[in-house]
Design a protein around this motif. Structure first.
Motif, mmCIF file in Angstrom:
data_model
loop_
_atom_site.group_PDB
_atom_site.id
_atom_site.type_symbol
_atom_site.label_atom_id
_atom_site.label_comp_id
_atom_site.label_asym_id
_atom_site.label_seq_id
_atom_site.Cartn_x
_atom_site.Cartn_y
_atom_site.Cartn_z
ATOM 1 N N PHE B 95 52.793 29.838 50.645
ATOM 2 C CA PHE B 95 53.088 31.067 49.909
ATOM 3 C C PHE B 95 52.255 31.238 48.633
ATOM 4 O O PHE B 95 51.844 32.355 48.328
ATOM 5 N N PRO B 96 51.912 30.154 47.908
ATOM 6 C CA PRO B 96 51.048 30.389 46.744
ATOM 7 C C PRO B 96 49.685 30.930 47.146
ATOM 8 O O PRO B 96 49.097 31.735 46.431
ATOM 9 N N PHE B 97 49.209 30.495 48.341
ATOM 10 C CA PHE B 97 47.906 30.977 48.806
ATOM 11 C C PHE B 97 47.945 32.485 49.029
ATOM 12 O O PHE B 97 47.112 33.237 48.493
ATOM 13 N N PHE B 99 50.118 34.622 47.893
ATOM 14 C CA PHE B 99 50.394 35.298 46.622
ATOM 15 C C PHE B 99 49.124 35.401 45.777
ATOM 16 O O PHE B 99 48.833 36.448 45.193
ATOM 17 N N SER B 100 48.336 34.305 45.751
ATOM 18 C CA SER B 100 47.109 34.311 44.946
ATOM 19 C C SER B 100 46.112 35.324 45.468
ATOM 20 O O SER B 100 45.490 36.046 44.686
ATOM 21 N N VAL B 101 45.958 35.343 46.806
ATOM 22 C CA VAL B 101 45.027 36.319 47.384
ATOM 23 C C VAL B 101 45.459 37.731 46.970
ATOM 24 O O VAL B 101 44.634 38.562 46.575
ATOM 25 N N VAL B 103 47.192 38.639 44.298
ATOM 26 C CA VAL B 103 46.945 38.892 42.877
ATOM 27 C C VAL B 103 45.468 39.176 42.635
ATOM 28 O O VAL B 103 45.097 40.103 41.903
ATOM 29 N N ILE B 104 44.596 38.395 43.325
ATOM 30 C CA ILE B 104 43.157 38.626 43.154
ATOM 31 C C ILE B 104 42.784 40.016 43.661
ATOM 32 O O ILE B 104 42.058 40.764 43.001
ATOM 33 N N SER B 107 43.959 42.659 41.182
ATOM 34 C CA SER B 107 43.199 42.777 39.941
ATOM 35 C C SER B 107 41.746 43.128 40.200
ATOM 36 O O SER B 107 41.027 43.520 39.294
#
Lengths: 279, 282
Positions: B95-97, B99-101, B103-104, B107
Motif C-alpha cells: 500500500f505505501p507503493f 500511495f506514493s505513486v 502522491v507523485i 503533485s
C-alpha cells in the motif's frame, strides 16, 4: 554543493539506521509496528510545536519520541490485558494517535502560530530545510542505534527468532524487546522529517525485505539492508529534489519498492525467476 | 445554521456506522490492517481514473478507487503466496507503493484534481454539508448524507443476506470449505464492501481516521460481548456514541471533527478496557 550534500548525508544516516533495525523488525514479523509508531509520533510533534513554537528538529524529534514510546507502551499493555488480535491493536493505536494529532493540528491552525508550515513536512517529508546541526543529532542517534544493536547482537537475534528459547536460556526477553522498541522509535522519530509520517514504515521494512532475498545470514542481511536503505534514500532525494520536484517520502518509497521487486525476481537463491525456470 | 449542525452530526453518525458494519468482520478475521492498506491505496485508483477519463464524476472515481482497494488486497495475497515475505511485510510493502505513486502523480500532473493531498489525509467533515446533491435543480440535501446512506443500505443488505457465510468465514474456514461454501469469494466480497465504504468515507473524515472508525468500535464491542449477532449491535451502538461524543467535543472546542471522533473511539476503548472487560473471542 553544501545544499546537496547535507540531505544526502542525512539520507545515508537514515538508511543505515533503518537497515539495521528493519532487519530485526522483519525477522520479528512486526513490520507494521513501525507504521504505528510513526503515526503515533504526530501528536508529539504537534504538541511540542504548540508549546514551544520551535522549528528546531531536535525538539520536534523529542516530542515524536515521547508519544511514539507512549504508543508502544499502550500497544504492549492492551496486548497483555485484552484478548484481541495484534493487528487490531496496532490499527487502533495508529489511527487514534493520528486522530489526536489532527485535533492538535487544528488547534495550531486556530491560533495561527508562526512557522506552522514546518509541521507540513512531517506529513510527506522534505529535505529542503535540513541543517548541519540536524545531521549531528541524527548522527548521534544513528551511533546509539547501531552501537546498541552491535553490543546486544546475540540477545537481539535470539529474542527476535525464538522468544521461548531465549526465555528458557534466561535472557530478559521483555527488556530486550523494550530496548528494540525504543531504538526503533528513536530511528523513526529522527527520520520522520525526511520521509513523512505516512511512509516512514516502508523505509524500515523495504530495504530489509529486499536484503532477505539475497542472504539468509542475519549479519549480512543487516549490512545489505543498510546499503539498500542508503541507496534508496540517496536516489529518492536526488529524484525528488532535482527531477520531479515532489515530496521526498513518496520518491524514496517508489525507489525502495523497485529494489524489492528486483530482488524478489532476480536474487540468486530465492529469486522468483529461478524458481519459475526450474518448473 | 442549526440545520447545518444537524446535517453534520447526521453525516458523522452515518459514516461511523457504515464503516463499523464491515469492520466487525475484519477485526474478527484478523485483517484489521487491510482497512489501513485499502484506505491509502484508493488514492491511487482515484488519480489513475482521473487521468484516464479526466472526469471528476464521483461514480467514475468511486469505481476506480474500489478497484484499487481490491488490487491492494489481491496483490498482497499474491505477494504472501510467493513465500518470499511474510504477511505483515507484504501489507506494509504494497500500500505505501500505490500511495506514493498516487502522491507523485498528483503533485506532478493532476494538480487541478479536486483532491488536495492534505484533504485526503485530514478530511473535513465541516465542509461536507455544503456539498449538495442537486437533482433536476432541486436541492436534496448534503451529498455525503445520500452517498453514506446508500453505502449503509448496501452494507446492511450484504450482512443480512450473507450473515451465515460471513460468520463461518470468520470462525471456521476449513469447515466452510468442506460444507461447500466459497471462503475466498466471501473474503473478496467483504473487501469490496470495505473498499466501497472507505471510498465513501475518506473524503469526509480522511484516510486514517477511517481506520479508527472501522476497527475501534468493533474491537471495543469485542471486549465485552461474546456472542456473534450482539457484537454487531454493540459495535453499531458504540460507533453512534463515539460519533456523537467526538462531534460534540469538536464543536465545543472548535477542533477537527474527524480527529475528535478518532479520539472519542480511543477514549471509549480505554474506558471499557479499564472497567475490567477483557474480551472473549480471539
Amino acid at each position: 554543493m553544501y545544499a546537496v550534500c547535507v540531505p544526502l548525508v542525512g539520507g545515508v544516516i537514515l538508511g543505515i539506521m533503518s537497515g539495521v533495525l528493519g532487519t530485526l523488525v522483519l525477522v520479528r514479523q512486526q513490520s507494521l509496528l513501525g507504521d504505528a509508531i510513526a503515526h503515533a509520533s504526530l501528536p508529539g510533534i504537534v504538541l511540542v510545536f504548540l508549546m514551544t513554537q520551535t522549528v528546531s528538529l531536535v525538539w520536534l524529534m523529542f516530542g515524536a519520541c515521547i508519544t511514539g514510546i507512549i504508543g508502544v507502551i499502550c500497544m504492549h499493555y492492551v496486548l497483555t490485558v485484552a484478548r484481541l488480535k495484534k493487528d487490531a491493536i496496532l490499527g487502533i493505536v495508529l489511527s487514534v494517535f493520528f486522530g489526536i494529532g489532527l485535533v492538535l493540528l487544528t488547534v495550531v491552525q486556530k491560533y495561527a502560530l508562526p512557522n506552522q508550515s514546518v509541521l507540513h513536512r512531517y506529513l510527506f517529508g522534505s529535505v529542503a530545510t535540513l541543517l548541519r546541526a540536524d545531521l549531528i543529532s541524527m548522527g548521534v542517534i544513528a551511533i546509539v542505534v547501531v552501537l546498541s544493536v552491535y553490543l546486544l547482537r546475540k540477545e537481539c537475534v535470539i529474542a527476535s527468532f525464538d522468544q521461548d528459547y531465549a526465555r528458557v536460556l534466561g535472557y530478559p526477553v521483555t527488556y530486550i524487546d523494550g530496548i528494540i522498541y525504543i531504538l526503533l522509535t528513536l530511528a523513526i522519530s529522527s527520520g520522520l522529517h525526511m520521509t513523512g509520517v505516512i511512509l516512514m514504515s516502508t523505509m524500515i521494512i523495504a530495504p530489509a525485505a529486499a536484503a532477505r532475498q539475497w542472504t539468509s545470514c542475519i549479519q549480512k542481511m543487516m549490512w545489505l539492508s543498510s546499503f539498500f536503505g542508503s541507496c534508496t534514500a540517496i536516489i529518492g532525494i536526488i529524484v525528488s529534489s532535482m527531477f520531479l520536484h515532489t515530496p521526498t517520502g513518496p520518491c524514496m518509497v517508489v525507489t525502495a519498492s523497485i529494489i524489492v521487486i528486483f530482488s524478489m525476481l532476480f536474487a540468486p537463491h530465492r529469486g522468483l525467476c529461478k524458481s519459475w525456470m526450474r518448473t | 445554521m442549526s440545520m447545518l449542525y444537524v446535517h453534520m452530526l447526521g453525516i458523522a453518525i452515518l459514516t461511523s456506522v457504515t464503516c463499523t458494519l464491515p469492520g466487525v468482520f475484519i477485526v474478527l478475521r484478523g485483517v484489521s490492517l487491510m482497512s489501513d492498506a485499502i484506505s491509502h491505496a484508493i488514492l491511487f485508483g482515484i488519480v489513475v481514473m482521473f487521468m484516464l477519463t479526466s472526469s471528476l464524476s464521483s461514480w467514475v472515481l468511486m469505481v476506480g478507487a474500489s478497484l484499487a482497494g481490491l488490487l491492494t488486497v489481491y496483490s498482497t495475497e499474491i505477494l504472501i503466496a510467493t513465500h518470499r515475505v511474510k504477511k505483515d511485510a507484504a501489507i506494509g510493502l504494497i500500500f505505501p507503493f500505490l500511495f506514493s505513486v498516487a502522491v507523485i502523480l498528483i503533485s506532478r500532473g493532476a494538480r487541478n484534481i479536486h483532491l488536495d493531498i492534505d484533504m485526503v489525509l485530514l478530511g473535513e467533515l465541516a465542509f461536507a454539508p455544503f456539498h449538495r446533491l442537486i437533482m433536476h435543480s432541486v436541492d436534496c440535501g448534503p451529498h455525503a448524507l445520500w452517498s453514506m446512506g446508500f453505502l449503509l443500505i448496501i452494507n446492511l443488505l450484504f450482512i443480512f443476506f450473507f450473515y451465515k457465510e460471513l460468520v463461518l468465514s470468520v470462525f471456521d474456514v476449513t469447515y466452510m470449505q468442506v460444507a461447500g461454501f466459497k471462503p475466498l469469494l466471501i473474503y473478496y466480497a467483504l473487501m469490496t464492501l470495505v473498499s466501497l465504504t472507505t471510498v465513501g468515507a475518506f473524503d469526509i473524515v480522511g484516510s486514517i481516521v477511517v481506520v479508527a472508525m472501522t476497527i475501534t468500535p468493533a474491537a471495543t464491542a469485542l471486549l465485552w460481548v461474546r456472542r456473534m449477532p450482539y457484537v454487531l449491535y454493540a459495535a453499531v451502538g458504540i460507533s453512534c456514541i463515539t460519533a456523537f461524543m467526538g462531534y460534540c467535543f469538536a464543536v465545543v472546542c472548535d477542533v477537527s471533527i474527524a480527529g475528535s471522533m478518532a479520539l472519542a473511539n480511543g477514549v471509549l476503548f480505554v474506558c471499557v478496557l479499564l472497567s475490567g472487560k477483557k474480551g472473549g473471542i480471539d
